[in-house]
Scaffold this active site. Structure first.
Site, PDB file in Angstrom:
ATOM      1  N   SER A   1       5.000  12.335  -4.738  1.00  0.00           N
ATOM      2  CA  SER A   1       4.723  13.506  -3.920  1.00  0.00           C
ATOM      3  C   SER A   1       3.345  13.317  -3.306  1.00  0.00           C
ATOM      4  O   SER A   1       2.366  13.129  -4.030  1.00  0.00           O
ATOM      5  CB  SER A   1       4.751  14.762  -4.792  1.00  0.00           C
TER       6      SER A   1
ATOM      7  N   LYS B   1       7.918  11.766  -0.875  1.00  0.00           N
ATOM      8  CA  LYS B   1       7.957  13.190  -0.509  1.00  0.00           C
ATOM      9  C   LYS B   1       6.620  13.529   0.104  1.00  0.00           C
ATOM     10  O   LYS B   1       5.576  13.157  -0.443  1.00  0.00           O
ATOM     11  CB  LYS B   1       8.222  14.008  -1.772  1.00  0.00           C
TER      12      LYS B   1
ATOM     13  N   LYS C   1       4.216  16.728   1.601  1.00  0.00           N
ATOM     14  CA  LYS C   1       4.055  18.178   1.685  1.00  0.00           C
ATOM     15  C   LYS C   1       3.973  18.555   3.164  1.00  0.00           C
ATOM     16  O   LYS C   1       3.312  17.858   3.947  1.00  0.00           O
ATOM     17  CB  LYS C   1       2.779  18.600   0.960  1.00  0.00           C
TER      18      LYS C   1
ATOM     19  N   ASP D   1       8.444  18.862   1.412  1.00  0.00           N
ATOM     20  CA  ASP D   1       8.355  20.019   0.495  1.00  0.00           C
ATOM     21  C   ASP D   1       7.439  21.052   1.138  1.00  0.00           C
ATOM     22  O   ASP D   1       6.247  20.794   1.344  1.00  0.00           O
ATOM     23  CB  ASP D   1       7.813  19.572  -0.866  1.00  0.00           C
TER      24      ASP D   1
ATOM     25  N   GLU E   1      12.623  20.668   0.664  1.00  0.00           N
ATOM     26  CA  GLU E   1      12.415  21.403  -0.595  1.00  0.00           C
ATOM     27  C   GLU E   1      11.780  22.762  -0.351  1.00  0.00           C
ATOM     28  O   GLU E   1      10.759  22.863   0.336  1.00  0.00           O
ATOM     29  CB  GLU E   1      11.539  20.538  -1.510  1.00  0.00           C
TER      30      GLU E   1
ATOM     31  N   ASP F   1      13.288  24.674  -5.450  1.00  0.00           N
ATOM     32  CA  ASP F   1      12.296  24.444  -6.509  1.00  0.00           C
ATOM     33  C   ASP F   1      11.886  25.818  -7.052  1.00  0.00           C
ATOM     34  O   ASP F   1      12.497  26.325  -8.007  1.00  0.00           O
ATOM     35  CB  ASP F   1      11.111  23.645  -5.910  1.00  0.00           C
TER      36      ASP F   1
ATOM     37  N   LYS G   1      12.063  21.806 -12.963  1.00  0.00           N
ATOM     38  CA  LYS G   1      10.754  21.669 -13.596  1.00  0.00           C
ATOM     39  C   LYS G   1      10.830  22.331 -14.956  1.00  0.00           C
ATOM     40  O   LYS G   1      11.209  23.500 -15.057  1.00  0.00           O
ATOM     41  CB  LYS G   1       9.664  22.322 -12.740  1.00  0.00           C
TER      42      LYS G   1
ATOM     43  N   GLY H   1       7.363  17.743 -10.658  1.00  0.00           N
ATOM     44  CA  GLY H   1       6.094  17.604 -11.374  1.00  0.00           C
ATOM     45  C   GLY H   1       5.120  18.701 -10.981  1.00  0.00           C
ATOM     46  O   GLY H   1       5.310  19.385  -9.965  1.00  0.00           O
TER      47      GLY H   1
HETATM   48  O1  OSB Z   1       6.180  21.953  -5.325  1.00  0.00           O
HETATM   49  O2  OSB Z   1       6.666  20.159  -6.334  1.00  0.00           O
HETATM   50  C1  OSB Z   1       5.821  21.019  -6.033  1.00  0.00           C
HETATM   51  C2  OSB Z   1       2.356  19.991  -7.319  1.00  0.00           C
HETATM   52  C3  OSB Z   1       1.836  21.229  -7.637  1.00  0.00           C
HETATM   53  C4  OSB Z   1       2.587  22.354  -7.394  1.00  0.00           C
HETATM   54  C5  OSB Z   1       3.854  22.252  -6.855  1.00  0.00           C
HETATM   55  C6  OSB Z   1       4.419  21.025  -6.552  1.00  0.00           C
HETATM   56  C7  OSB Z   1       3.624  19.880  -6.762  1.00  0.00           C
HETATM   57  C8  OSB Z   1       4.045  18.542  -6.402  1.00  0.00           C
HETATM   58  C9  OSB Z   1       3.407  17.413  -7.170  1.00  0.00           C
HETATM   59  O3  OSB Z   1       4.797  18.288  -5.484  1.00  0.00           O
HETATM   60  C10 OSB Z   1       4.333  16.785  -8.122  1.00  0.00           C
HETATM   61  C11 OSB Z   1       3.616  15.802  -9.010  1.00  0.00           C
HETATM   62  O4  OSB Z   1       3.424  14.670  -8.571  1.00  0.00           O
HETATM   63  O5  OSB Z   1       3.257  16.152 -10.152  1.00  0.00           O
HETATM   64 MG    MG Z   2       8.190  21.680  -4.807  1.00  0.00          MG
END
Ligand code: OSB
Ligand code: MG
Length: 368
Positions: A135, A161, A163, A188, A213, A238, A262, A290
């Site tokens: 991510s 992925k 953001k 995402d 996402e 999510d 999660k 994560g």
């Molecule tokens: O939406 O998946 C998410 C990190 C913090 C809060 C929300 C998210 C995330 C990530 C990071 O996308 C995932 C990771 O590498 O731990």
């Molecule tokens: Mg997410």
């Protein structure tokens, strides 16, 4: 089983580089860890919430209160046969799933250690190697993003992925696709859009994303079904999925085609197993999300990812992407083919470096 002691600690860990989502830029983590002793055996859990209530309603300080004043008192002295019974007892607490999950998951770790088997086997997992994606947060420039993607692909990661948010989406995706036309890619949004953006979101179809996402409101399932029926890109939920009932609702109304599970968000392993079961039965693939976890949460995510319906690469990546030094030994490493070898030691399969944990601790409190 009976919990004898619980030690709650807050550790502070600087991220090796900032991580930005549509809701915040993070530089440092304040993570709650739980160390439990159950029938003489130690177990570890991690609260996966953020420092601020921007991803969901939980935050480090509120989770500490929920654990200290409610969850730990409910758990101490309670006798149970299976961790699922502890989860049921903790369900008296509304919401606050990440706080509850840390306690339940620590007990699962202790239980697996007591039985001398890896946690993933106790859960019913079958994989000995799991597929990893990364991510990548919002960057200061598209150039930075392209460079990061290049680097992660070179490390072997199986899907990228990124953001996204309004103003960091179509143009960025266009440049990413221009440079990497065929990589497995997804976006995402962390709830950054509304249905008023429908025409805009339709433009994402041109980028052949694996999935989009949580594009809409964090607490919505219903309107995601309207979006899913209007776009070709698979929607992945999510934030909106808190338990198996949410998963079944999303499946029933066609709100998504994929779910990000999660452990903290769904309230621990018992609930995660129920979500896994519901999605597997419906033929809907899932993957493990994560929350910028330390090694303890990362180890639990690896165990979860061994379940059969976790067929897509998760956001479970190497310790070094986040930490200059993790709190577990060995650290989580990723093979050149973008996988993590599932550990074979009893429990979560990684040893906690207690000296390092103590060094990073802002405070600790033990309950008996
Ligand atoms: O939406 O998946 C998410 C990190 C913090 C809060 C929300 C998210 C995330 C990530 C990071 O996308 C995932 C990771 O590498 O731990
Ligand atoms: Mg997410």
């Amino acid at each position: 089983m009976k919990i004898e002691t619980v030690t709650l600690r807050e550790i502070r860990m600087p991220l090796v580089s900032f991580f930005e989502t549509s809701f915040a830029r993070m530089h440092q983590r304040r993570i709650l860890l739980l160390q439990v002793v159950v029938d003489g055996v130690e177990g570890w859990g991690e609260v996966t919430c953020g420092e601020a209530p921007y991803y969901n309603h939980e935050a480090t300080d509120t989770a500490a209160i929920v654990l200290r004043d409610f969850a730990i008192p409910l758990a101490l002295g309670f006798e149970f046969e299976h961790p699922a019974q502890l989860a049921a007892r903790l369900s008296r607490i509304r919401g606050n799933a990440m706080a509850r999950a840390a306690l339940e998951n620590a007990v699962w770790d202790a239980r697996a250690k007591r039985e001398g088997q890896p946690l993933w086997k106790l859960l019913g997992g079958t994989r000995t190697e799991i597929a990893c994606g990364v991510s990548i947060g919002i960057k200061d420039s598209v150039g930075d993003l392209l460079e990061t993607i290049e680097h992660e692909l070179a490390d072997g990661y199986q899907r990228i992925k990124i953001k996204i948010k309004p103003g960091w989406d179509v143009d960025v995706l266009e440049q990413v696709r221009g440079r990497f036309p065929t990589i497995p890619l997804m976006g995402d949004a962390n709830s950054a859009y509304t249905l008023d953006d429908l025409d805009h979101l339709k433009r994402f179809d041109a980028f052949h994303l694996m999935m989009l996402e949580q594009p809409l409101w964090h607490d919505d399932i219903h309107l995601h079904a309207r979006l899913q029926s209007a776009i070709a890109t698979p929607v992945c939920l999510d934030e909106a999925i808190h338990h198996a009932r949410d998963a079944r609702q999303a499946i029933d109304i066609g709100a998504c085609r994929i779910i990000n599970v999660k452990l903290g968000r769904v309230g621990g392993f018992t609930s995660a197993l129920a979500v896994h079961e519901a999605t597997a039965r419906a033929g809907m693939p899932v993957w493990c999300g994560g929350m910028l976890e330390s090694g303890v949460g990362r180890a639990h995510n690896i165990a979860l990812s061994t379940l059969a319906n976790f067929t897509l690469p998760g956001d479970v990546s190497a310790s070094k992407r986040y930490w200059s030094e993790d709190i577990i030994e060995p650290e989580v490493t990723v093979t050149p083919r973008g996988t993590i070898q599932v550990p074979t030691a009893p429990g979560m399969g990684f040893a906690v470096n207690l000296a390092r944990v103590k060094q990073l601790s802002a405070w600790e409190q033990t309950f008996r």
